[in-house]
Design a protein around this motif. Structure first.
Motif, short mmCIF file in Angstrom:
data_model
loop_
_atom_site.label_atom_id
_atom_site.label_comp_id
_atom_site.label_asym_id
_atom_site.label_seq_id
_atom_site.Cartn_x
_atom_site.Cartn_y
_atom_site.Cartn_z
N PRO A 226 19.80 -59.44 32.91
CA PRO A 226 18.93 -60.03 33.94
C PRO A 226 17.70 -59.22 34.30
CG PRO A 226 21.22 -60.39 34.51
CD PRO A 226 21.22 -59.51 33.30
N THR A 227 17.82 -57.91 34.50
CA THR A 227 16.64 -57.13 34.89
C THR A 227 15.57 -57.14 33.81
OG1 THR A 227 17.84 -55.13 34.20
CG2 THR A 227 17.75 -55.59 36.56
N ALA A 228 15.98 -57.15 32.55
CA ALA A 228 15.01 -57.22 31.46
C ALA A 228 14.40 -58.60 31.36
CB ALA A 228 15.67 -56.83 30.15
N ALA A 229 15.23 -59.64 31.56
CA ALA A 229 14.73 -61.02 31.48
C ALA A 229 13.66 -61.28 32.53
CB ALA A 229 15.89 -62.00 31.65
N GLU A 230 13.78 -60.63 33.68
CA GLU A 230 12.87 -60.88 34.79
C GLU A 230 11.62 -60.00 34.76
OE1 GLU A 230 15.38 -60.21 38.12
OE2 GLU A 230 16.76 -61.84 37.57
N THR A 231 11.64 -58.91 33.97
CA THR A 231 10.51 -57.97 34.02
C THR A 231 9.86 -57.75 32.66
OG1 THR A 231 12.13 -56.15 33.87
CG2 THR A 231 11.36 -56.77 36.08
N ILE A 232 10.56 -57.10 31.74
CA ILE A 232 9.88 -56.70 30.51
C ILE A 232 9.76 -57.84 29.49
CG2 ILE A 232 10.43 -54.27 30.77
CD1 ILE A 232 12.63 -54.58 28.70
N VAL A 233 10.67 -58.81 29.50
CA VAL A 233 10.58 -59.91 28.53
C VAL A 233 9.31 -60.73 28.74
CG1 VAL A 233 11.62 -62.06 27.72
CG2 VAL A 233 13.04 -60.02 28.00
N PRO A 234 8.98 -61.16 29.97
CA PRO A 234 7.73 -61.92 30.13
C PRO A 234 6.50 -61.16 29.66
CG PRO A 234 9.10 -62.16 32.07
CD PRO A 234 9.74 -61.10 31.23
N ALA A 235 6.43 -59.85 29.95
CA ALA A 235 5.29 -59.06 29.50
C ALA A 235 5.26 -58.94 27.98
CB ALA A 235 5.34 -57.67 30.14
N ALA A 236 6.44 -58.79 27.36
CA ALA A 236 6.50 -58.70 25.90
C ALA A 236 6.07 -60.01 25.26
CB ALA A 236 7.92 -58.33 25.46
N LEU A 237 6.47 -61.15 25.85
CA LEU A 237 6.08 -62.45 25.31
C LEU A 237 4.57 -62.66 25.39
CD1 LEU A 237 8.92 -64.72 26.74
CD2 LEU A 237 8.64 -63.95 24.38
N THR A 238 3.96 -62.15 26.47
CA THR A 238 2.51 -62.26 26.60
C THR A 238 1.81 -61.50 25.48
OG1 THR A 238 2.64 -62.47 29.01
CG2 THR A 238 0.53 -61.76 28.10
N ALA A 239 2.31 -60.30 25.18
CA ALA A 239 1.73 -59.51 24.09
C ALA A 239 1.95 -60.19 22.74
CB ALA A 239 2.32 -58.10 24.09
N LEU A 240 3.14 -60.72 22.52
CA LEU A 240 3.45 -61.37 21.25
C LEU A 240 2.63 -62.63 21.03
CD1 LEU A 240 7.33 -60.93 21.27
CD2 LEU A 240 5.76 -59.92 19.60
N ALA A 241 2.26 -63.31 22.11
CA ALA A 241 1.44 -64.51 21.98
C ALA A 241 0.08 -64.20 21.36
CB ALA A 241 1.25 -65.16 23.35
N THR A 242 -0.36 -62.94 21.52
CA THR A 242 -1.63 -62.51 20.93
C THR A 242 -1.44 -61.92 19.54
OG1 THR A 242 -2.54 -62.04 23.12
CG2 THR A 242 -3.61 -60.97 21.23
N THR A 243 -0.44 -61.05 19.39
CA THR A 243 -0.26 -60.35 18.11
C THR A 243 0.49 -61.18 17.06
OG1 THR A 243 1.79 -59.31 18.91
CG2 THR A 243 -0.27 -58.11 19.28
N HIS A 244 1.42 -62.04 17.51
CA HIS A 244 2.22 -62.86 16.58
C HIS A 244 2.32 -64.28 17.14
CE1 HIS A 244 3.33 -58.76 15.48
NE2 HIS A 244 3.76 -59.24 14.32
N PRO A 245 1.22 -65.01 17.18
CA PRO A 245 1.22 -66.33 17.84
C PRO A 245 2.15 -67.36 17.20
CG PRO A 245 -0.82 -65.96 16.59
CD PRO A 245 -0.09 -64.66 16.63
N GLN A 246 2.50 -67.20 15.93
CA GLN A 246 3.38 -68.17 15.27
C GLN A 246 4.86 -67.84 15.43
OE1 GLN A 246 2.04 -70.94 14.01
NE2 GLN A 246 0.12 -70.07 14.76
#
Length: 295
Positions: free
Chosen positions: A97-117
């Protein structure tokens, strides 16, 4: 020649122990699972299952074939990874839960730029469940934690990689002065459920301080911990990661020895070469770093 689908059923049975649990996990009917295991037994030419009271269990030959099944599934996964087109890759994540609420959203934002597919699917689940289901191939990557002196089991065929270290502190109601752990023996506590690594570790800290905690509140969701402490009903022990980029609404105090928990990712050895898995792991490490600012 053994059929891989049936070998997976045997592998699942070795992990879960009952036909009903295998059926539930793979969305089959129990009768289908039983029928396919019977066909596999016929292909093997030796008994794979035997009665055990009102249930069934693996024979020695069944356990041996289950071990081979695990290796066959790993080789199949490696072959698929070698042939897969990275842009179409899907990574299935289990996040505490703590990762799902904090670092996962930030990681997904970065991945949307570096690995959009890259397609990332996430399920929030306790580390104990996520690590088990990783072996069962429900997830490709698990974000979990381990506490000082309480290391997680390293299941065969999986690999762990450190994301970062997360300080754990006493959490007290607002307006209270920071006090040592030993001064809280008469307070009501909120802790995670019995059986969790976090609960076991927290109770051991209290015992080392000379008292048994009065656990009046039990919740897997740490947000409930924060609310109960903020309202003045309890005290607890919380990791810094829970605050993300917001100020803590409670008073934080140091625990003896300033303990930290290790946040790590776990993957199957067969997927470690996956470009998508590597990208997600790197993004999680990068997202974790800003959350470690001083409190």
């Amino acid at each position: 020649m053994f059929e891989l689908r049936r070998l997976r059923l045997l592998h699942e049975f070795a992990l879960r122990g009952t036909v009903a649990e295998v059926a539930r996990s793979l969305s089959y009917s129990p009768s289908t699972v039983s029928q396919q295991l019977a066909l596999l037994e016929r292909e093997a030419g030796v008994p794979l299952l035997e009665p055990d009271g009102r249930r069934i269990r693996l024979t020695a030959e069944g356990r041996l074939l289950a071990e081979h099944a695990a290796r066959a599934l790993e080789l199949d996964e490696q072959a698929r990874q070698s042939l897969a087109q990275a842009p179409a890759e899907t990574i299935r994540i289990s996040a505490m839960p703590t990762a799902a609420e904090t670092i996962v959203p930030a990681a997904l934002t970065a991945l949307a730029t570096t690995h959009p597919q890259l397609r990332v699917e996430m399920t929030e689940s306790p580390p104990e469940e996520g690590l088990f289901e990783l072996t069962a191939r429900r997830f490709d990557l698990v974000i979990a934690e381990q506490y000082p002196g309480h290391t997680r089991e390293r299941r065969e065929g999986t690999e762990h990689e450190l994301v970062g270290e997360d300080p754990i502190r006493l959490a007290l109601p607002p307006g209270r002065s920071p006090v040592p752990l030993g001064a809280l023996q008469d307070r009501a506590w909120v802790l995670e459920p019995v059986g969790s690594a976090a609960r076991q570790w927290a109770v051991q800290q209290c015992r080392a301080a000379g008292f048994e905690p009065d656990v009046r509140f039990e919740a897997a969701d740490l947000t409930a911990h924060v609310r109960l402490i903020e309202a003045g009903h309890a005290v607890g022990m919380l990791p810094d990661l829970i605050w993300g980029d917001t100020p803590a609404p409670v008073v934080l105090a140091e625990l003896p020895g300033s303990p930290v928990r290790q946040v790590f990712t776990a993957v199957r050895a067969g997927t470690r070469a996956s470009e998508g898995v590597a990208a997600v792991r790197a993004a999680l490490v990068e997202a974790f770093a800003p959350s470690r600012r001083p409190r």
